[in-house]
Design a protein around this motif. Sequence first.
Motif, short mmCIF file in Angstrom:
data_model
loop_
_atom_site.label_atom_id
_atom_site.label_comp_id
_atom_site.label_asym_id
_atom_site.label_seq_id
_atom_site.Cartn_x
_atom_site.Cartn_y
_atom_site.Cartn_z
N HIS A 31 96.40 2.59 58.95
CA HIS A 31 96.55 1.20 58.54
C HIS A 31 95.30 0.39 58.88
O HIS A 31 94.93 -0.52 58.14
CB HIS A 31 97.77 0.57 59.22
N ARG A 36 90.55 0.28 54.60
CA ARG A 36 91.72 -0.58 54.36
C ARG A 36 91.48 -2.00 54.86
O ARG A 36 91.92 -2.96 54.24
CB ARG A 36 92.96 0.01 55.01
N ARG A 37 90.78 -2.15 55.99
CA ARG A 37 90.47 -3.50 56.48
C ARG A 37 89.59 -4.25 55.50
O ARG A 37 89.82 -5.43 55.21
CB ARG A 37 89.80 -3.44 57.85
N HIS A 39 89.38 -3.70 52.30
CA HIS A 39 90.21 -3.97 51.12
C HIS A 39 91.11 -5.19 51.34
O HIS A 39 91.21 -6.06 50.47
CB HIS A 39 91.05 -2.73 50.78
N ARG A 40 91.74 -5.28 52.52
CA ARG A 40 92.60 -6.43 52.81
C ARG A 40 91.79 -7.72 52.87
O ARG A 40 92.21 -8.76 52.36
CB ARG A 40 93.35 -6.22 54.13
N GLU A 41 90.61 -7.68 53.48
CA GLU A 41 89.76 -8.87 53.55
C GLU A 41 89.33 -9.31 52.16
O GLU A 41 89.31 -10.51 51.85
CB GLU A 41 88.53 -8.59 54.41
N GLU A 43 90.98 -8.78 49.36
CA GLU A 43 92.14 -9.38 48.70
C GLU A 43 92.38 -10.81 49.18
O GLU A 43 92.69 -11.69 48.38
CB GLU A 43 93.39 -8.53 48.96
N ARG A 44 92.25 -11.03 50.49
CA ARG A 44 92.43 -12.38 51.04
C ARG A 44 91.40 -13.34 50.46
O ARG A 44 91.71 -14.48 50.10
CB ARG A 44 92.31 -12.36 52.57
#
Length: 56
Positions: A31, A36-37, A39-41, A43-44
């Motif tokens: 996770h 993945r980090r 990708h999440r950043e 998206e944000r």
Amino acid sequence: MTNIETRTLIAYVLIVLLVAALVGGIAYLRHNSLHRRIHRERERELARLEEKALDS
């Protein structure tokens, strides 16, 4: 029902706990992998930009 010695039962419980900790640790590491980090950043940031565009 068979009578299991206390020592054996404790050993089985410890093995189950170790396996659960291992699975949880692997899931946590997956996770929080760098990919993945990022990708999440991303998206944000896109969500913020879209919200800003809608407000304008």
